[in-house]
Design a protein around this motif. Structure first.
Motif, PDB file in Angstrom:
ATOM      1  N   PRO A   2      54.615  49.640 -20.729  1.00 53.53           N
ATOM      2  CA  PRO A   2      54.864  48.553 -19.777  1.00 53.53           C
ATOM      3  C   PRO A   2      56.288  48.606 -19.232  1.00 53.53           C
ATOM      4  O   PRO A   2      57.213  49.041 -19.903  1.00 53.53           O
ATOM      5  N   VAL A   3      56.406  48.159 -17.975  1.00 50.94           N
ATOM      6  CA  VAL A   3      57.715  48.113 -17.336  1.00 50.94           C
ATOM      7  C   VAL A   3      58.447  46.858 -17.794  1.00 50.94           C
ATOM      8  O   VAL A   3      57.892  45.760 -17.808  1.00 50.94           O
ATOM      9  N   LYS A   4      59.693  47.029 -18.189  1.00 51.64           N
ATOM     10  CA  LYS A   4      60.498  45.910 -18.673  1.00 51.64           C
ATOM     11  C   LYS A   4      60.871  44.987 -17.505  1.00 51.64           C
ATOM     12  O   LYS A   4      61.260  45.445 -16.443  1.00 51.64           O
ATOM     13  N   GLU A   5      60.734  43.704 -17.726  1.00 59.19           N
ATOM     14  CA  GLU A   5      61.142  42.731 -16.716  1.00 59.19           C
ATOM     15  C   GLU A   5      62.649  42.554 -16.762  1.00 59.19           C
ATOM     16  O   GLU A   5      63.241  42.432 -17.838  1.00 59.19           O
ATOM     17  N   ILE A   6      63.268  42.549 -15.607  1.00 53.84           N
ATOM     18  CA  ILE A   6      64.705  42.305 -15.518  1.00 53.84           C
ATOM     19  C   ILE A   6      64.969  40.808 -15.711  1.00 53.84           C
ATOM     20  O   ILE A   6      65.916  40.415 -16.372  1.00 53.84           O
ATOM     21  N   LEU A   7      64.087  39.988 -15.154  1.00 53.68           N
ATOM     22  CA  LEU A   7      64.121  38.542 -15.360  1.00 53.68           C
ATOM     23  C   LEU A   7      62.782  38.120 -15.943  1.00 53.68           C
ATOM     24  O   LEU A   7      61.744  38.613 -15.518  1.00 53.68           O
ATOM     25  N   THR A   8      62.820  37.213 -16.876  1.00 56.14           N
ATOM     26  CA  THR A   8      61.564  36.691 -17.411  1.00 56.14           C
ATOM     27  C   THR A   8      60.937  35.749 -16.386  1.00 56.14           C
ATOM     28  O   THR A   8      61.607  35.269 -15.466  1.00 56.14           O
ATOM     29  N   ALA A   9      59.663  35.478 -16.567  1.00 60.27           N
ATOM     30  CA  ALA A   9      58.975  34.544 -15.682  1.00 60.27           C
ATOM     31  C   ALA A   9      59.649  33.176 -15.715  1.00 60.27           C
ATOM     32  O   ALA A   9      59.767  32.498 -14.687  1.00 60.27           O
ATOM     33  N   ALA A  10      60.118  32.771 -16.890  1.00 57.94           N
ATOM     34  CA  ALA A  10      60.809  31.477 -17.013  1.00 57.94           C
ATOM     35  C   ALA A  10      62.109  31.481 -16.206  1.00 57.94           C
ATOM     36  O   ALA A  10      62.442  30.489 -15.543  1.00 57.94           O
ATOM     37  N   GLU A  11      62.844  32.603 -16.272  1.00 67.24           N
ATOM     38  CA  GLU A  11      64.088  32.698 -15.492  1.00 67.24           C
ATOM     39  C   GLU A  11      63.796  32.653 -13.995  1.00 67.24           C
ATOM     40  O   GLU A  11      64.515  31.990 -13.240  1.00 67.24           O
ATOM     41  N   VAL A  12      62.751  33.351 -13.569  1.00 71.30           N
ATOM     42  CA  VAL A  12      62.374  33.342 -12.156  1.00 71.30           C
ATOM     43  C   VAL A  12      62.048  31.913 -11.716  1.00 71.30           C
ATOM     44  O   VAL A  12      62.500  31.452 -10.661  1.00 71.30           O
ATOM     45  N   GLY A  13      61.273  31.206 -12.524  1.00 70.08           N
ATOM     46  CA  GLY A  13      60.936  29.820 -12.205  1.00 70.08           C
ATOM     47  C   GLY A  13      62.158  28.932 -12.109  1.00 70.08           C
ATOM     48  O   GLY A  13      62.295  28.134 -11.175  1.00 70.08           O
ATOM     49  N   ARG A  14      63.072  29.071 -13.081  1.00 68.50           N
ATOM     50  CA  ARG A  14      64.304  28.273 -13.069  1.00 68.50           C
ATOM     51  C   ARG A  14      65.143  28.586 -11.836  1.00 68.50           C
ATOM     52  O   ARG A  14      65.652  27.684 -11.176  1.00 68.50           O
ATOM     53  N   LEU A  15      65.272  29.870 -11.499  1.00 69.27           N
ATOM     54  CA  LEU A  15      66.072  30.271 -10.336  1.00 69.27           C
ATOM     55  C   LEU A  15      65.460  29.758  -9.033  1.00 69.27           C
ATOM     56  O   LEU A  15      66.181  29.326  -8.128  1.00 69.27           O
ATOM     57  N   ASN A  16      64.139  29.796  -8.922  1.00 67.12           N
ATOM     58  CA  ASN A  16      63.501  29.264  -7.716  1.00 67.12           C
ATOM     59  C   ASN A  16      63.734  27.771  -7.583  1.00 67.12           C
ATOM     60  O   ASN A  16      64.005  27.276  -6.486  1.00 67.12           O
ATOM     61  N   THR A  17      63.671  27.056  -8.696  1.00 63.67           N
ATOM     62  CA  THR A  17      63.952  25.614  -8.663  1.00 63.67           C
ATOM     63  C   THR A  17      65.401  25.360  -8.254  1.00 63.67           C
ATOM     64  O   THR A  17      65.681  24.498  -7.423  1.00 63.67           O
TER      65      THR A  17
END
Length: 173
Positions: A2-17
């Protein structure tokens, strides 16, 4: 593997907010601080991209910009590219298709193969755009595009920050 995520899904959500109510400048400042030379703007020199170049240049005159040189661009695109280089004094990284691959598809299918069939359009785009984009993206952890939500119904809900699953989970802004 699997390809490593640079940002977790939680981080992406927080950044979008965090960045949803903020202007593009705030997001670009964050990206340049977070990723440094490992973030770049993909530019086709449309109006949105030139605005982003101006914003990036004001934040960091050495911010990276790249373009895909398909060998079929309009004269106007080259004119804008030249004016951007002159005005901002920036080096625009150009990613070209592999010339042997271009020669092969042109010899086999003609110069305007993309008008003949959907399969040939995909072949042409694969050689002239997809492969060079993959090479460009291999040099970054994050990339910026000039997508605007007002450009169409498919872009209305485009997030400001996402994990680009089509491109090895790079961060896409």
């Amino acid at each position: 593997m699997p390809v490593k995520e640079i940002l977790t899904a939680a981080e992406v959500g927080r950044l979008n907010t965090e960045f949803e109510p903020k202007p593009s400048e705030a997001l670009l400042e964050w990206a340049l601080e977070r990723f440094g030379e490992r973030v770049a703007l993909a530019s086709s020199f449309g109006a949105e991209d030139v605005v982003l170049i101006d914003i990036l240049w004001r934040i960091n005159p050495k911010a990276r910009v790249f373009t895909l040189e398909t060998l079929r661009l309009n004269t106007e695109t080259y004119d804008v590219n030249d004016r951007v280089r002159e005005k901002y004094g920036i080096a625009i990284e150009a990613y070209y298709p592999k010339l042997d691959a271009v020669r092969q598809i042109v010899e086999e299918h003609g110069n305007n193969l993309f008008y003949k069939a959907i399969e040939l359009r995909k072949l042409c785009c694969g050689v002239r755009k997809v492969e060079p984009l993959e090479r460009a993206l291999s040099t970054v952890d994050a990339w910026t595009t000039g997508l605007r939500r007002q450009q169409g119904v498919t872009r209305v809900n485009v997030p400001k920050v996402e994990n680009d699953t089509a491109h090895h989970n790079l961060v896409k802004l």
